[in-house]
Structure formats: structure tokens, C-alpha cells
Design an enzyme around this catalytic site. Structure first.
Site, mmCIF file in Angstrom:
data_model
loop_
_atom_site.group_PDB
_atom_site.id
_atom_site.type_symbol
_atom_site.label_atom_id
_atom_site.label_comp_id
_atom_site.label_asym_id
_atom_site.label_seq_id
_atom_site.Cartn_x
_atom_site.Cartn_y
_atom_site.Cartn_z
ATOM 1 N N THR A 21 5.782 3.205 -0.303
ATOM 2 C CA THR A 21 6.687 3.227 0.589
ATOM 3 C C THR A 21 6.119 3.498 1.910
ATOM 4 O OG1 THR A 21 7.431 5.490 -0.157
ATOM 5 C CG2 THR A 21 8.423 3.612 -1.269
ATOM 6 N N HIS A 114 1.895 -4.268 -14.462
ATOM 7 C CA HIS A 114 2.973 -5.117 -14.457
ATOM 8 C C HIS A 114 2.463 -6.411 -13.623
ATOM 9 C CE1 HIS A 114 5.888 -1.540 -14.932
ATOM 10 N NE2 HIS A 114 5.581 -1.987 -16.128
ATOM 11 N N CYS A 125 3.189 -23.545 -19.800
ATOM 12 C CA CYS A 125 1.897 -23.953 -20.029
ATOM 13 C C CYS A 125 0.745 -23.130 -19.440
ATOM 14 C CB CYS A 125 1.574 -25.337 -19.468
ATOM 15 S SG CYS A 125 1.392 -25.695 -17.715
HETATM 16 P P1 NAD Z 1 10.884 3.501 -8.690
HETATM 17 O O1 NAD Z 1 11.344 2.965 -7.514
HETATM 18 O O2 NAD Z 1 11.637 3.500 -9.852
HETATM 19 O O3 NAD Z 1 10.274 5.160 -8.248
HETATM 20 C C1 NAD Z 1 9.680 5.581 -7.057
HETATM 21 C C2 NAD Z 1 9.774 7.011 -6.966
HETATM 22 O O4 NAD Z 1 9.085 7.425 -5.942
HETATM 23 C C3 NAD Z 1 11.157 7.663 -6.792
HETATM 24 O O5 NAD Z 1 11.631 8.638 -7.557
HETATM 25 C C4 NAD Z 1 11.043 8.000 -5.114
HETATM 26 O O6 NAD Z 1 11.966 9.188 -5.168
HETATM 27 C C5 NAD Z 1 9.598 8.406 -5.105
HETATM 28 N N1 NAD Z 1 9.220 8.221 -3.740
HETATM 29 C C6 NAD Z 1 9.224 6.965 -3.037
HETATM 30 N N2 NAD Z 1 8.795 7.284 -1.814
HETATM 31 C C7 NAD Z 1 8.322 8.397 -1.666
HETATM 32 C C8 NAD Z 1 7.467 9.243 -1.077
HETATM 33 N N3 NAD Z 1 6.766 8.634 0.369
HETATM 34 N N4 NAD Z 1 6.883 10.617 -1.377
HETATM 35 C C9 NAD Z 1 7.272 11.204 -2.527
HETATM 36 N N5 NAD Z 1 8.117 10.475 -3.413
HETATM 37 C C10 NAD Z 1 8.465 9.332 -3.230
HETATM 38 O O7 NAD Z 1 9.421 3.147 -8.824
HETATM 39 P P2 NAD Z 1 8.501 2.562 -10.178
HETATM 40 O O8 NAD Z 1 8.644 3.997 -11.249
HETATM 41 O O9 NAD Z 1 7.285 2.279 -9.801
HETATM 42 O O10 NAD Z 1 9.335 1.565 -10.855
HETATM 43 C C11 NAD Z 1 9.698 0.379 -10.192
HETATM 44 C C12 NAD Z 1 9.035 -0.810 -10.922
HETATM 45 O O11 NAD Z 1 9.301 -1.950 -9.779
HETATM 46 C C13 NAD Z 1 7.737 -0.849 -11.236
HETATM 47 O O12 NAD Z 1 7.416 -1.416 -12.490
HETATM 48 C C14 NAD Z 1 7.009 -1.876 -10.203
HETATM 49 O O13 NAD Z 1 6.391 -2.974 -10.916
HETATM 50 C C15 NAD Z 1 7.902 -2.401 -9.516
HETATM 51 N N6 NAD Z 1 7.963 -2.527 -7.911
HETATM 52 C C16 NAD Z 1 6.600 -2.355 -7.315
HETATM 53 C C17 NAD Z 1 6.622 -2.222 -6.050
HETATM 54 C C18 NAD Z 1 5.282 -2.415 -5.205
HETATM 55 O O14 NAD Z 1 4.477 -3.034 -5.794
HETATM 56 N N7 NAD Z 1 5.042 -1.920 -4.193
HETATM 57 C C19 NAD Z 1 7.876 -2.002 -5.260
HETATM 58 C C20 NAD Z 1 9.162 -1.915 -5.795
HETATM 59 C C21 NAD Z 1 9.201 -2.090 -7.284
HETATM 60 ZN ZN ZN Z 2 3.452 -25.834 -16.864
#
Ligand code: NAD
Ligand code: ZN
Length: 246
Positions: A21, A114, A125
Site C-alpha cells: 500500500t 497467487h 490451452c
Molecule cells: P487484504 O487486503 O485482505 O489485507 C491487507 C491487510 O493489510 C489489511 O488487514 C490492512 O489493514 C493491512 N494494511 C494495509 N496497509 C498497511 C500498512 N501500511 N501498515 C499496516 N497494515 C496495513 O490483503 P491480502 O491478505 O493480501 O489478501 C488480498 C488478496 O488480493 C491476495 O490474495 C492478493 O493476491 C490480492 N491482492 C494483491 C495486491 C498486490 O499484488 N499488491 C493488491 C490487492 C490484492
Molecule cells: Zn488457447
């Protein structure tokens, strides 16, 4: 009990969207997450809907094109994990993220449980190609580009809800969790399984679990320590503490 910081064995790290983030990529379930602000977006991530609904695929390609991850760069939390490995400590990263920021930061061992958003696969394919090539087709007027080999449906090489995880990736992730003495879970709501269960695998095998996340998680009761500070501050500090230079 000995402080986990004193342990010298391998460190396993499970990262989620929260570590990225600070790089400008919103998470899903945090307070300003994509799903929190727009629950319909969850549909875009579900395989069965994607396959069944051409209009949804058009929106999915637009969302891929507009993903802030294309402009994102690694932040101090990604870099802290690189520094830890460079110190000679064995570090294995299991990431739920699809943004490749760990690799771009310079981390060596990264299991993308993921998948990633930089490649495209056909669901029917073996065809694969790059996301850049496919987004070029979208820009040139194909809103839902078809597989050039078989005419099938193309998608990002990510694991959507309703899809199986890659068995090699699971095996590598379990190995990292089972062999870790310290297991850091960073920036994940720990609600997506089986990724989150790597915390339980690590604890069952004797690791100290350390959770770095702003919000509560279902695994908080298993943690030796829970750190609620912003990840961009917390991770560089923890690495300094582990390396004894703080
Ligand atoms: P999630 O969105 O479910 O959880 C993120 C957690 O991080 C939250 O609890 C939030 O409060 C915390 N958080 C966010 N920023 C923070 C910070 N700066 N400091 C402290 N805490 C912080 O994410 P997840 O558990 O990874 O699941 C989401 C799914 O979505 C994953 O499977 C992933 O594949 C995908 N995803 C990936 C991305 C990426 O590649 N950057 C982005 C969004 C979603
Ligand atoms: Zn194909």
C-alpha cells in the site's frame, strides 16, 4: 521464553497486499481497500464469473490496464527484507501479491502463491504471453482479446477465487513455513486460505509467529508478537533489531 529476535535460523515471510500500500497499490480488505470501497470489484476476481460473463471480462481488462502496480516501485518494507537476506540470514518469502515488487526490490527466494499480473494465460490451452502484449491488443480495440492459438478466454496469470493454487508453489511455501524458526506475516488480513494457513504450518513446526498488520487477523492468538504500526516503519525497524544494529 527467548525473544524471537534472538533466534538465528531461517526466517519465513508471508506477505499480503498491505506491504504494497505504501507503493500506491490499494489492498482489498483494509479501510481504503478496493473491495471495502467497491464490493462489486470482488466479482472481477472470481473465476466462474470471469469465464461466464464477457462484459465482466471487458471490465477486468480495463482494471488490469489501470492497475496502479504498473507505476509502483518497492518501498522501505520490501527493501528491508532484501537487507535481511543480504546480511547472510536465510530468508524465504511467500507472497500473496501479484505485483512483483519483492523481486524488483532484489529479493531472491520469492514464492508467488497467487501468481502474477505480468503474464497472461489461456484457460483452454497452453498458450502464454506477456500482459504488455495483451494490453496492447486491448488498446488497439479488442476489449476482451481471445487466445490467438485456440480462440479461448485469456486471463492474467493470477490465481482467482475459485481456482486451484499451483501445487509446486504450495509445496515450496510449505517448505519455507516448516523450516522457519521465525515466521513473519506482513500486511495480510489472513483471510485467504490456504495462504494464511502457512502461519499455522510454521507454528506447528516450532516457529515463532510475528504478525505485522494494522488490523486483527484470525491468527493473532498464535502470535508471539503482534505489531500494529505502519508496515513501512515497522519492517525496517524489525530488521534492524534482528540484525542487532538498532
Ligand atoms: P487484504 O487486503 O485482505 O489485507 C491487507 C491487510 O493489510 C489489511 O488487514 C490492512 O489493514 C493491512 N494494511 C494495509 N496497509 C498497511 C500498512 N501500511 N501498515 C499496516 N497494515 C496495513 O490483503 P491480502 O491478505 O493480501 O489478501 C488480498 C488478496 O488480493 C491476495 O490474495 C492478493 O493476491 C490480492 N491482492 C494483491 C495486491 C498486490 O499484488 N499488491 C493488491 C490487492 C490484492
Ligand atoms: Zn488457447
Amino acid at each position: 521464553m527467548t525473544d524471537w529476535r534472538a533466534r538465528r535460523g531461517p526466517i519465513g515471510v508471508l506477505t499480503g497486499a498491505g506491504i504494497s500500500t505504501d507503493s500506491g497499490i490499494p489492498d482489498f480488505r483494509g479501510p481504503r481497500g478496493v473491495w471495502t470501497e467497491n464490493p462489486i470489484a470482488e466479482l472481477l476476481s472470481t473465476y466462474q464469473n470471469y469465464v461466464a460473463d464477457p462484459a465482466l471480462r471487458v471490465r477486468a481488462w480495463q482494471a488490469r490496464r489501470d492497475n496502479p502496480a504498473w507505476q509502483a516501485t518497492p518501498n522501505p518494507a520490501h527493501l528491508a527484507l532484501v537487507r535481511l537476506a543480504e546480511s547472510g540470514r536465510q530468508v524465504g518469502i511467500i507472497t500473496q501479491n501479484i505485483d512483483r515488487l519483492h523481486q524488483r526490490a532484489g529479493s531472491g527466494t520469492v514464492v508467488e502463491i497467487h501468481g502474477n499480473m505480468f503474464e497472461v494465460v489461456c484457460i483452454d490451452c497452453e498458450f502464454t504471453t506477456s500482459m504488455a502484449t495483451t494490453l496492447g491488443r486491448v488498446a488497439a480495440g479488442e476489449p476482451d482479446p481471445a487466445c490467438p492459438d485456440c480462440g479461448g478466454i485469456l486471463k492474467a496469470a493470477t490465481v482467482m477465487f475459485g481456482q486451484q493454487l499451483d501445487s509446486d508453489a504450495i509445496r515450496e511455501a510449505v517448505h519455507i513455513a516448516e523450516t522457519a524458526e521465525v515466521f513473519l506475516a506482513v500486511g495480510s488480513s489472513l483471510q485467504v486460505e490456504p495462504a494464511a494457513s502457512m502461519c499455522a504450518v510454521a507454528v506447528d513446526a516450532g516457529a515463532d509467529l510475528v504478525i505485522v498488520n494494522a488490523e486483527q487477523t484470525p491468527y493473532d492468538d498464535y502470535a508471539a508478537e503482534i505489531i500494529r504500526e505502519p508496515i513501512g516503519d515497522a519492517l525496517p525497524r524489525l530488521v534492524s533489531e534482528i540484525l542487532g544494529d538498532s
